[in-house]
Design a protein around this motif. Structure first.
Motif, mmCIF file in Angstrom:
data_model
loop_
_atom_site.group_PDB
_atom_site.id
_atom_site.type_symbol
_atom_site.label_atom_id
_atom_site.label_comp_id
_atom_site.label_asym_id
_atom_site.label_seq_id
_atom_site.Cartn_x
_atom_site.Cartn_y
_atom_site.Cartn_z
ATOM 1 N N GLN A 115 -1.296 -38.927 -49.709
ATOM 2 C CA GLN A 115 -2.276 -38.415 -50.662
ATOM 3 C C GLN A 115 -3.646 -38.441 -50.015
ATOM 4 O O GLN A 115 -4.657 -38.613 -50.691
ATOM 5 C CB GLN A 115 -2.323 -39.308 -51.920
ATOM 6 C CG GLN A 115 -1.014 -39.454 -52.625
ATOM 7 C CD GLN A 115 -0.908 -38.524 -53.811
ATOM 8 O OE1 GLN A 115 -1.761 -37.674 -54.014
ATOM 9 N NE2 GLN A 115 0.131 -38.674 -54.578
ATOM 10 N N MET A 159 -15.484 -38.437 -46.994
ATOM 11 C CA MET A 159 -14.175 -38.857 -47.508
ATOM 12 C C MET A 159 -13.536 -40.058 -46.833
ATOM 13 O O MET A 159 -12.743 -40.733 -47.461
ATOM 14 C CB MET A 159 -13.205 -37.671 -47.605
ATOM 15 C CG MET A 159 -12.937 -36.865 -46.360
ATOM 16 S SD MET A 159 -12.168 -37.797 -45.063
ATOM 17 C CE MET A 159 -11.347 -36.654 -44.068
ATOM 18 N N VAL A 166 -14.298 -45.925 -54.003
ATOM 19 C CA VAL A 166 -13.478 -45.861 -55.224
ATOM 20 C C VAL A 166 -13.026 -47.269 -55.613
ATOM 21 O O VAL A 166 -13.006 -47.623 -56.798
ATOM 22 C CB VAL A 166 -12.274 -44.912 -55.019
ATOM 23 C CG1 VAL A 166 -11.301 -44.982 -56.187
ATOM 24 C CG2 VAL A 166 -12.761 -43.472 -54.833
ATOM 25 N N PHE A 195 -8.387 -42.864 -63.139
ATOM 26 C CA PHE A 195 -8.920 -42.185 -61.945
ATOM 27 C C PHE A 195 -7.877 -41.225 -61.369
ATOM 28 O O PHE A 195 -8.177 -40.083 -61.039
ATOM 29 C CB PHE A 195 -9.323 -43.201 -60.870
ATOM 30 C CG PHE A 195 -10.647 -43.893 -61.130
ATOM 31 C CD1 PHE A 195 -11.454 -43.521 -62.196
ATOM 32 C CD2 PHE A 195 -11.086 -44.921 -60.308
ATOM 33 C CE1 PHE A 195 -12.664 -44.159 -62.437
ATOM 34 C CE2 PHE A 195 -12.296 -45.559 -60.541
ATOM 35 C CZ PHE A 195 -13.084 -45.183 -61.605
ATOM 36 N N ALA A 196 -6.628 -41.725 -61.248
ATOM 37 C CA ALA A 196 -5.576 -40.886 -60.650
ATOM 38 C C ALA A 196 -5.331 -39.654 -61.511
ATOM 39 O O ALA A 196 -5.228 -38.532 -61.002
ATOM 40 C CB ALA A 196 -4.290 -41.697 -60.494
ATOM 41 N N THR A 198 -7.385 -38.267 -63.650
ATOM 42 C CA THR A 198 -8.547 -37.383 -63.635
ATOM 43 C C THR A 198 -8.581 -36.561 -62.349
ATOM 44 O O THR A 198 -8.945 -35.375 -62.365
ATOM 45 C CB THR A 198 -9.856 -38.204 -63.780
ATOM 46 O OG1 THR A 198 -9.748 -39.019 -64.944
ATOM 47 C CG2 THR A 198 -11.063 -37.304 -63.903
ATOM 48 N N ALA A 199 -8.160 -37.168 -61.251
ATOM 49 C CA ALA A 199 -8.099 -36.418 -59.984
ATOM 50 C C ALA A 199 -7.142 -35.235 -60.145
ATOM 51 O O ALA A 199 -7.443 -34.113 -59.717
ATOM 52 C CB ALA A 199 -7.643 -37.341 -58.848
ATOM 53 N N GLU A 200 -6.000 -35.473 -60.765
ATOM 54 C CA GLU A 200 -5.017 -34.393 -60.944
ATOM 55 C C GLU A 200 -5.576 -33.319 -61.892
ATOM 56 O O GLU A 200 -5.435 -32.113 -61.655
ATOM 57 C CB GLU A 200 -3.712 -34.980 -61.489
ATOM 58 C CG GLU A 200 -2.571 -33.995 -61.609
ATOM 59 C CD GLU A 200 -2.277 -33.236 -60.310
ATOM 60 O OE1 GLU A 200 -2.440 -33.809 -59.223
ATOM 61 O OE2 GLU A 200 -1.909 -32.038 -60.408
ATOM 62 N N LEU A 202 -8.694 -32.563 -62.367
ATOM 63 C CA LEU A 202 -9.727 -31.812 -61.643
ATOM 64 C C LEU A 202 -9.096 -30.762 -60.738
ATOM 65 O O LEU A 202 -9.590 -29.630 -60.638
ATOM 66 C CB LEU A 202 -10.610 -32.759 -60.819
ATOM 67 C CG LEU A 202 -11.673 -33.499 -61.633
ATOM 68 C CD1 LEU A 202 -12.267 -34.648 -60.831
ATOM 69 C CD2 LEU A 202 -12.795 -32.538 -62.046
ATOM 70 N N ARG A 203 -7.989 -31.143 -60.087
ATOM 71 C CA ARG A 203 -7.289 -30.163 -59.243
ATOM 72 C C ARG A 203 -6.833 -28.973 -60.082
ATOM 73 O O ARG A 203 -7.020 -27.833 -59.720
ATOM 74 C CB ARG A 203 -6.075 -30.822 -58.576
ATOM 75 C CG ARG A 203 -6.263 -31.026 -57.085
ATOM 76 C CD ARG A 203 -4.945 -31.295 -56.398
ATOM 77 N NE ARG A 203 -4.346 -32.530 -56.867
ATOM 78 C CZ ARG A 203 -4.504 -33.709 -56.263
ATOM 79 N NH1 ARG A 203 -5.245 -33.800 -55.185
ATOM 80 N NH2 ARG A 203 -3.927 -34.779 -56.732
ATOM 81 N N TYR A 207 -11.287 -27.955 -59.647
ATOM 82 C CA TYR A 207 -12.363 -28.881 -59.245
ATOM 83 C C TYR A 207 -13.638 -28.680 -60.075
ATOM 84 O O TYR A 207 -14.741 -28.959 -59.593
ATOM 85 C CB TYR A 207 -12.667 -28.760 -57.740
ATOM 86 C CG TYR A 207 -11.440 -28.982 -56.884
ATOM 87 C CD1 TYR A 207 -11.008 -30.275 -56.584
ATOM 88 C CD2 TYR A 207 -10.691 -27.911 -56.412
ATOM 89 C CE1 TYR A 207 -9.866 -30.485 -55.830
ATOM 90 C CE2 TYR A 207 -9.540 -28.117 -55.661
ATOM 91 C CZ TYR A 207 -9.128 -29.407 -55.374
ATOM 92 O OH TYR A 207 -7.993 -29.604 -54.632
ATOM 93 N N THR A 209 -15.912 -29.994 -62.204
ATOM 94 C CA THR A 209 -16.276 -31.320 -62.736
ATOM 95 C C THR A 209 -17.011 -31.202 -64.069
ATOM 96 O O THR A 209 -16.807 -32.028 -64.969
ATOM 97 C CB THR A 209 -17.163 -32.081 -61.724
ATOM 98 O OG1 THR A 209 -18.261 -31.233 -61.361
ATOM 99 C CG2 THR A 209 -16.387 -32.460 -60.481
#
Ligand SMILES: NC(=O)c1ccc[n+]([C@@H]2O[C@H](COP(=O)([O-])OP(=O)(O)OC[C@H]3O[C@@H](n4cnc5c(N)ncnc54)[C@H](OP(=O)(O)O)[C@@H]3O)[C@@H](O)[C@H]2O)c1
Length: 251
Positions: A115, A159, A166, A195-196, A198-200, A202-203, A207, A209
């Motif tokens: 990931q 990154m 994080v 968090f996990a 929300t990342a998905e 956003l994808r 993206y 935000t």
């Protein structure tokens, strides 16, 4: 493709775990190389030269300052080289490893669980079949983004440090919950999953935000008060300053 790792430290371990295939490796601390090799079903070798002789692709996972020293041992034998060394440009890599395919990547720690974010420095084609194989190898570790070599250091600062950021933000959020009586372990599960997830999200929202923030923020509601407190606390400036601090050091 037989991978040979030069260095068996933190990032070499994360890459090897992500690749899930036996690797060859060498490290000044032989027991470190042995531990990594054992984990992948691969083999620890006594020298960098031996790794280079037996690998189809040598992956440089030592420290950037050791570029020239390692090249004297590896360059005479290596068929192809992929570097993950921070701040070492494609030009510098090609100078150290002339006349063979050379690739520049920057990974991030979550490559271990496939990931990760991986940046590749864009380059002219070298050997099309091999180019494709090497890109697929690093692409299997998460999301691969190609950028001009001049942008790779900035992308790395964005990154590669982020897993630590994080983790810090998670800790701060969990501690905030502890102040209100939520056990740390329960808080950690809630925060990390949020968090996990929300990342998905956003994808899936390309993206966007702002769209996600609007969905959570009812006018006059609770979330806007939390966001306002974070903005007044300087959250944007803190991240911007962190980027400056890392870039300054990287240069
Ligand atoms: N960590 C990250 O998040 C990250 C992200 C992107 C890129 N990178 C890059 O990845 C590379 C490795 O970083 P790391 O965090 O994994 O560092 P690390 O844990 O210190 O690993 C580097 C390893 O290379 C070994 N080494 C030293 N000299 C060597 C030599 N001559 N030949 C072979 N191995 C040698 C080191 O041994 P000793 O400890 O005994 O010196 C150590 O085991 C660096 O170039 C870094 O810029 C790291």
């Amino acid at each position: 493709m037989q991978i040979g790792l030069i260095g068996a430290g933190n990032m070499a371990r994360a890459l090897a775990r992500g690749w899930r295939q036996p690797v060859l490796c060498a490290d000044p601390v032989f027991t470190r190389a042995q531990a990594l090799a054992a984990e992948t079903g691969g083999e620890a070798l006594q020298s960098n030269a031996e790794v280079a002789e037996r690998a189809d692709l040598v992956v440089l996972a030592h420290k950037p300052a050791q570029l020239d020293l390692v090249a004297t041992e590896v360059a005479p034998h290596a068929r192809a080289v992929a570097s993950i060394l921070a701040t070492v440009t494609l030009v510098a890599l090609k100078h150290a490893y002339p006349e063979r395919p050379v690739y520049r990547f920057i990974p991030s720690l979550p490559v271990e669980v496939r990931q990760g974010a991986v940046v590749q420095a864009a380059d002219a084609p070298q050997q099309p079949d091999l180019d494709e194989q090497v890109q697929a190898l690093f692409g299997s570790l998460g999301t691969l983004v190609k950028l001009d070599d001049s942008l790779v250091d900035a992308a790395m600062c964005l990154m590669s440090c982020a897993p630590a950021y994080v983790a810090l933000v998670t800790e701060a959020q969990v501690d905030a919950g502890v102040r209100y009586g939520i056990p740390a372990s329960a808080g950690a599960q809630l925060v990390v999953q949020t968090f996990a997830g929300t990342a998905e999200l956003l994808r899936r929202r390309s993206y966007d935000t702002l769209a996600v923030r609007r969905e959570v923020s009812s006018p006059g509601g609770l979330t806007v008060r939390g966001l306002d407190a974070l903005e007044r606390g300087g959250v944007r400036k803190a991240f911007s300053d962190a980027m400056d601090a890392v870039m300054h050091r990287a240069k």
